[in-house]
Design a protein around this motif. Structure first.
Motif, short mmCIF file in Angstrom:
data_model
loop_
_atom_site.label_atom_id
_atom_site.label_comp_id
_atom_site.label_asym_id
_atom_site.label_seq_id
_atom_site.Cartn_x
_atom_site.Cartn_y
_atom_site.Cartn_z
N SER A 64 47.71 -7.30 21.03
CA SER A 64 48.22 -6.32 21.97
C SER A 64 49.70 -6.56 22.23
CB SER A 64 47.47 -6.39 23.30
OG SER A 64 48.05 -5.52 24.25
N SER A 65 50.49 -5.49 22.14
CA SER A 65 51.90 -5.57 22.57
C SER A 65 52.04 -5.09 24.01
CB SER A 65 52.77 -4.72 21.65
OG SER A 65 52.35 -3.36 21.66
N ASN A 66 50.94 -4.73 24.62
CA ASN A 66 50.89 -4.22 25.99
C ASN A 66 50.32 -5.30 26.91
OD1 ASN A 66 50.69 -2.63 28.30
ND2 ASN A 66 48.99 -1.39 27.54
N LYS A 67 51.01 -5.60 28.00
CA LYS A 67 50.55 -6.64 28.92
C LYS A 67 49.58 -6.13 29.98
CE LYS A 67 53.34 -10.03 30.05
NZ LYS A 67 54.48 -10.82 30.59
N ASP A 68 49.27 -4.83 29.98
CA ASP A 68 48.30 -4.32 30.94
C ASP A 68 47.01 -5.12 30.86
OD1 ASP A 68 47.43 -2.03 32.81
OD2 ASP A 68 45.86 -2.09 31.29
N GLU A 69 46.42 -5.44 31.98
CA GLU A 69 45.28 -6.37 32.01
C GLU A 69 44.02 -5.83 31.34
OE1 GLU A 69 45.72 -9.29 32.41
OE2 GLU A 69 46.78 -9.88 34.23
N GLN A 70 43.95 -4.55 31.09
CA GLN A 70 42.78 -4.00 30.41
C GLN A 70 42.98 -3.86 28.90
OE1 GLN A 70 40.32 -4.26 32.08
NE2 GLN A 70 39.88 -2.66 33.58
N ALA A 71 44.17 -4.14 28.40
CA ALA A 71 44.45 -3.92 26.97
C ALA A 71 43.56 -4.78 26.08
CB ALA A 71 45.92 -4.17 26.68
N ILE A 72 43.56 -6.09 26.29
CA ILE A 72 42.75 -6.99 25.46
C ILE A 72 41.26 -6.74 25.65
CG2 ILE A 72 42.04 -9.41 25.17
CD1 ILE A 72 44.53 -8.74 23.59
N PRO A 73 40.75 -6.57 26.89
CA PRO A 73 39.34 -6.22 27.02
C PRO A 73 38.95 -4.97 26.22
CG PRO A 73 40.16 -6.94 29.13
CD PRO A 73 41.35 -6.86 28.22
N CYS A 74 39.79 -3.94 26.22
CA CYS A 74 39.48 -2.73 25.44
C CYS A 74 39.50 -3.01 23.94
CB CYS A 74 40.47 -1.61 25.79
SG CYS A 74 40.19 -0.83 27.40
N ILE A 75 40.45 -3.80 23.48
CA ILE A 75 40.48 -4.18 22.06
C ILE A 75 39.21 -4.93 21.70
CG2 ILE A 75 41.62 -5.71 20.40
CD1 ILE A 75 44.28 -4.99 21.78
N GLU A 76 38.81 -5.85 22.55
CA GLU A 76 37.61 -6.64 22.27
C GLU A 76 36.33 -5.79 22.32
OE1 GLU A 76 38.76 -11.22 23.42
OE2 GLU A 76 37.54 -10.05 24.83
N VAL A 77 36.29 -4.80 23.16
CA VAL A 77 35.14 -3.89 23.19
C VAL A 77 34.95 -3.26 21.82
CG1 VAL A 77 34.36 -1.64 24.03
CG2 VAL A 77 35.09 -3.39 25.66
N ILE A 78 36.05 -2.82 21.22
CA ILE A 78 35.96 -2.17 19.90
C ILE A 78 35.63 -3.20 18.83
CG2 ILE A 78 37.20 -0.77 18.21
CD1 ILE A 78 38.84 0.33 20.59
N ASN A 79 36.23 -4.38 18.90
CA ASN A 79 35.89 -5.44 17.94
C ASN A 79 34.40 -5.77 18.01
OD1 ASN A 79 38.55 -5.61 17.16
ND2 ASN A 79 38.98 -7.51 18.26
N GLU A 80 33.90 -5.92 19.22
CA GLU A 80 32.48 -6.24 19.41
C GLU A 80 31.58 -5.11 18.90
OE1 GLU A 80 30.83 -8.84 20.85
OE2 GLU A 80 32.37 -10.02 21.89
N TYR A 81 31.97 -3.89 19.18
CA TYR A 81 31.15 -2.75 18.78
C TYR A 81 30.97 -2.71 17.26
CZ TYR A 81 29.53 2.10 18.46
OH TYR A 81 28.81 3.24 18.19
N PHE A 82 32.02 -3.08 16.54
CA PHE A 82 31.96 -3.08 15.09
C PHE A 82 31.60 -4.45 14.51
CE2 PHE A 82 34.43 0.80 15.81
CZ PHE A 82 33.70 1.68 15.02
N GLU A 83 30.95 -5.27 15.34
CA GLU A 83 30.41 -6.56 14.89
C GLU A 83 31.50 -7.50 14.36
OE1 GLU A 83 27.06 -7.33 15.23
OE2 GLU A 83 27.03 -5.45 16.35
N ARG A 84 32.68 -7.47 15.00
CA ARG A 84 33.78 -8.35 14.58
C ARG A 84 34.30 -9.14 15.78
NH1 ARG A 84 33.03 -5.16 10.53
NH2 ARG A 84 34.30 -5.32 8.64
N SER A 85 33.42 -9.73 16.53
CA SER A 85 33.82 -10.43 17.75
C SER A 85 34.65 -11.68 17.44
CB SER A 85 32.59 -10.83 18.56
OG SER A 85 31.74 -11.68 17.82
#
Length: 332
Positions: A64-85
């Motif tokens: 993430s190039s964005n420091k907003d506190e939800q940026a990494i959680p949202c990225i991880e949600v997508i990683n997890e959804y596609f089985e790439r945790s």
């Protein structure tokens, strides 16, 4: 229309067939996203995973190039959804933009982390993006890595300025020169830009990167994704418990139900698949004003920069991108 759909289906089958051809090199990709202000990042990550599941790309990290506190959680949600945790994440630890979505109602950036699995509580808990870059790059073969940035240039600036450490005796510029073969960026407007978002939000970083980055840079400018609308079919999918569908369904209802501009998807598509047959390129040099964020272009056949020019009709590119965005995890 029927003929067009048959041709499109044949094209997509051909693309998937090539993915299984061992003679086609797999792209080693680091994705650097500003996940949060816009939701085309969600579509771009889904496209990336569609191509990963067909064997065309090896995802090394999602930063993430964005420091907003939800940026990494949202990225991880997508990683997890596609089985790439297990894919590494990272975020800026120095000065960088911190921006959330403009939506006032039904904020998808709040909804996804509260409804889907992820590991990191907030962005500031994530590892330093520069350290992740350095560790991963040091482990790769020379000139084997493609970086795709669909956000701000902050992480890349700090990477270039980084010093030798436990991962590599090389400084940042030397490490990039040795390991990176291509940078693809959704940024700028061509041939002249009045302050495109990804540049303007950290214009000094953008100027530093374009002037000192050792490899070729291909830019997917504002004008490329502006009229390629996608997401309508994604929002209408019958599948349940999908963060991709939910993000688009929630957001399109507040924007344009016919689709969202595909700025980030075009950059990820080119980073993995190459610019042909979708686009052609113009070679030259981009110049950035680090105060206003405006950009100018100088044509030069020997230049290290290039920007995309549309080759395919926009509806055809949109249909290809939308198809990738409808991709579901293999186990589902």
């Amino acid at each position: 229309m029927k003929k067009y759909l048959i041709l499109l289906f044949s094209f997509l089958l051909l693309a998937c067939g090539k993915a299984k051809n061992s003679d086609i090199p797999i792209v080693n990709l680091i994705l650097d996203t500003d996940m949060g202000p816009d939701y085309d990042d969600v579509g771009a990550m889904t496209l990336m995973y569609a191509l990963a599941d067909s064997g065309q790309v090896n995802i090394l990290a999602t930063l993430s190039s964005n420091k907003d506190e939800q940026a990494i959680p949202c990225i991880e949600v997508i990683n997890e959804y596609f089985e790439r945790s297990n894919i590494p994440v990272g975020a800026p630890k120095n000065i960088a933009p911190s921006l959330t979505t403009w939506h006032k109602e039904s904020k998808w950036t709040d909804y996804l982390p509260s409804h889907f699995k992820h590991k990191t509580h907030k962005t500031s808990d994530a590892p330093d993006a520069v350290q992740v870059y350095r560790q991963i790059l040091s482990q790769q073969q020379d000139t084997s890595v493609t970086i795709c940035t669909i956000g701000f240039f902050s992480n890349l600036k700090y990477l270039l300025e980084s010093q030798p450490d436990q991962y590599s005796p090389l400084n940042g510029t030397e490490l990039v020169r040795q390991k990176v073969k291509l940078l693809v960026s959704m940024a700028g407007e061509f041939p002249t830009g009045r302050g495109e978002f990804n540049i303007k939000c950290d214009a000094p970083a953008a100027k530093k990167v374009v002037e000192t980055w050792p490899s070729r840079i291909i830019f997917s400018g504002f004008e490329i994704g502006k009229d390629i609308l996608t997401g309508k079919e994604v929002a209408q999918m019958s599948i349940k418990n999908s963060p991709i569908k939910d993000a688009y369904q929630m957001s399109l209802s507040q924007d344009n139900p016919e689709g969202r501009n595909s700025w980030d998807q075009t950059a990820v598509l080119v980073a993995i698949k190459g610019y042909k047959p979708y686009f052609k390129i113009k070679l030259g040099t981009i110049q950035i004003n680090d105060t206003t964020g405006t950009n100018q272009w100088i044509d030069d056949t020997a230049g290290k920069h290039a920007y995309l020019i549309k080759e395919m009709p926009e509806p055809e590119i949109a249909a290809i991108i939308e198809n990738y965005m409808k991709h579901q995890p293999l186990k589902k």
